[in-house]
Design a protein around this motif. Structure first.
Motif, PDB file in Angstrom:
ATOM      1  N   ALA A 409     130.523  68.545  88.270  1.00  0.00           N
ATOM      2  CA  ALA A 409     129.021  69.067  88.656  1.00  0.00           C
ATOM      3  C   ALA A 409     129.387  68.832  90.086  1.00  0.00           C
ATOM      4  O   ALA A 409     128.068  70.195  90.428  1.00  0.00           O
ATOM      5  CB  ALA A 409     128.970  66.923  89.275  1.00  0.00           C
ATOM      6  N   ASP A 410     130.235  69.025  90.716  1.00  0.00           N
ATOM      7  CA  ASP A 410     129.830  69.759  92.200  1.00  0.00           C
ATOM      8  C   ASP A 410     131.124  71.194  91.824  1.00  0.00           C
ATOM      9  O   ASP A 410     130.334  71.970  92.587  1.00  0.00           O
ATOM     10  CB  ASP A 410     131.460  69.159  93.136  1.00  0.00           C
ATOM     11  N   SER A 411     131.726  71.553  91.041  1.00  0.00           N
ATOM     12  CA  SER A 411     131.715  72.675  90.504  1.00  0.00           C
ATOM     13  C   SER A 411     130.278  73.699  89.916  1.00  0.00           C
ATOM     14  O   SER A 411     131.095  74.929  90.055  1.00  0.00           O
ATOM     15  CB  SER A 411     132.983  72.854  89.941  1.00  0.00           C
ATOM     16  N   GLY A 412     129.520  72.988  89.563  1.00  0.00           N
ATOM     17  CA  GLY A 412     128.197  73.879  89.158  1.00  0.00           C
ATOM     18  C   GLY A 412     128.268  73.816  87.705  1.00  0.00           C
ATOM     19  O   GLY A 412     128.069  74.552  87.235  1.00  0.00           O
ATOM     20  N   SER A 413     129.371  72.789  86.883  1.00  0.00           N
ATOM     21  CA  SER A 413     129.680  73.427  85.254  1.00  0.00           C
ATOM     22  C   SER A 413     128.568  72.511  84.551  1.00  0.00           C
ATOM     23  O   SER A 413     128.588  71.580  85.314  1.00  0.00           O
ATOM     24  CB  SER A 413     131.168  73.164  85.300  1.00  0.00           C
ATOM     25  N   ASN A 414     127.908  73.010  83.873  1.00  0.00           N
ATOM     26  CA  ASN A 414     127.507  72.406  82.915  1.00  0.00           C
ATOM     27  C   ASN A 414     128.181  71.688  82.047  1.00  0.00           C
ATOM     28  O   ASN A 414     128.908  73.026  81.160  1.00  0.00           O
ATOM     29  CB  ASN A 414     126.023  73.345  82.277  1.00  0.00           C
TER      30      ASN A 414
END
Length: 451
Positions: A409-414
């Motif tokens: 989530a912190d990496s912005g990965s769905n």
């Protein structure tokens, strides 16, 4: 007694030969040597196996390329000259290569196997000659003489159980034995190669057959890392890892081992040590049956790209007897293997390697699923990457999955998919291919914060 395998980078040049020879002779237990074909000597160089594949293609399509033939021989001639080996080796190697082209020129699959395997075979002959030139007793042992009896499917050799009894007989020999990797012989007398990276498989089979004390695999890195150095800067080295952990990581993109290579030594419980030819004094990484967990639940993170997901929806799917069987039967009919099948009560996804849907298969498979299974909806999601979080300690730790979810989530990965096997040695996450490097870096910082 140790079985020692040298990868392509370890035998790519005369300079590397000298390092390999020094390593072999520094330990009298190193009695059996398995070699790959010469690898890249420098950035931008071509592996000998790639040259041989190109040569086979020119023979197959009728545009035989003598220049390419000479380029292959030059790789070996350079080593012969710089090591001061017998000049007769040049003619012997050229004669062997021309004989293979003459013998298998009309059979596309057999020619490819014969030429691919010649890279390892020629290198084994040179390594034997080099060790002899240093004043040591050494013998070239062909896979046929060694007892490497395999199935007869070109490019996909599988060792036969009775081969191990034959290989065990090599223990009676006292000299250093040099065996080419990557191929064996079928009962029909054909040369048959293992899948690409198969020299690791040969080394593992020989070590198991001879009940070796240890299987040493020399390459161009000091050890196995917890994550690819191509994705994370200066990741931590692993001193010890289990077979199961290594298998999971190898499947998911770790290039240290072919993912089939560990099976023979795993079954015998023979430890494997990965070491660096350029820094043999480094301890390397041991691969063992069991290890101390030391409170670290996750030992490695691996990733691989170019997957797709076939997503199927049908109301009351969970109550329809035989739905999954019929779906997988369609894939089997089309020659498609699947990687994972995460599911819900009314939906099911099949994760595939994208290349398996090429050449018109995609349209045919989707049409068959629609008609034969009468589904409500079907679509394909492309450009997926799979990230594997691996560690024997995960089954004893709380919060491992939540830490991964937070990092992603912190990496912005769905997160497109989550899958965890019953053994709890690994968790797999599907993410968009474009975000995989960022996702892996965030996972690394989450599980190895002190690094």
């Amino acid at each position: 007694m140790k079985v020692v395998k040298f990868g392509g980078s370890s035998v790519a040049s005369a300079e590397q030969y000298k390092k390999a020879g020094s390593i072999i002779l520094s330990d009298h237990a190193r009695k059996v040597i398995v070699v790959s074909a010469p690898g890249k000597r420098f950035d931008g160089d071509e592996k000998t196996t790639d040259l041989l594949i190109k040569l086979a293609q020119t023979v197959q399509n009728g545009s035989y390329n003598e220049k390419l033939f000479k380029a292959v021989l030059e790789r070996y001639n350079e080593i012969i000259e710089e090591l001061g080996l017998d000049e007769h080796l040049k003619g012997q190697l050229e004669g062997n290569l021309r004989e293979l082209i003459s013998l298998y020129g009309e059979d596309k699959d057999r020619l490819l196997d014969a030429l691919k395997s010649s890279g390892e075979d020629m290198n084994a002959r040179l390594m034997t000659s080099y060790l002899q030139s240093l004043g040591h007793k050494a013998s070239y042992v062909s896979p046929k003489e060694a007892g490497m009896i395999v199935t007869d499917e070109p490019g996909n050799a599988q060792i036969l159980p009775e081969a191990y009894e034959r290989i065990a007989q090599l223990r009676t020999r006292e000299e250093i034995l040099v065996i080419p990797g990557f191929f064996g012989y079928s009962y029909q007398g054909n040369i048959v190669t293992f899948p690409r990276g198969g020299s690791d498989i040969t080394g593992s089979i020989i070590a198991a057959g001879m009940d070796a004390e240890e299987y040493e695999n020399f390459t161009d890195v000091d050890s196995v890392y917890c994550v690819s150095p191509k994705m994370v800067d200066k990741p931590c080295e692993l001193k010890e890892i289990t077979y199961r952990e290594m298998r999971e990581l190898a499947y998911s993109g770790f290039s240290v081992f072919h993912d089939e290579a560990l099976q023979p030594v795993f079954q015998k419980g023979i430890p494997v040590r990965v070491k660096n030819t350029n820094r043999p004094e480094a301890a390397g990484t041991r691969i063992v049956l069991e290890r101390e967990l030391n409170g670290q639940p996750v030992i490695g993170i691996a990733s691989d790209t170019d997957f797709c997901s076939v997503n199927i929806t049908k109301y009351l799917m969970n109550r329809e007897l035989g739905f999954g069987r019929r779906l997988l039967a369609i894939l089997e009919d089309e020659g498609i293997s699947y990687e994972h099948t995460p599911s819900g009560i009314d939906n099911l996804s099949v994760i595939l390697r994208s290349h398996q849907l090429e050449n018109g298969k995609e349209e045919r498979v989707l049409d068959r699923i629609k008609k034969e299974l009468d589904v409500d909806d079907i679509n394909i999601e492309r450009n997926l990457a799979m990230i594997m979080v691996v560690g024997e300690g995960m089954k004893h730790a709380v919060g491992v999955a939540s830490k991964a979810a937070q990092a992603l989530a912190d990496s912005g990965s769905n997160i497109k998919m989550i899958n965890q096997g019953s053994s709890e040695v690994s968790m797999m996450f599907g993410v968009d291919g474009a975000s995989v490097v960022n996702a892996v870096n965030h996972l690394y910082r989450a599980y190895f914060p002190e690094k």
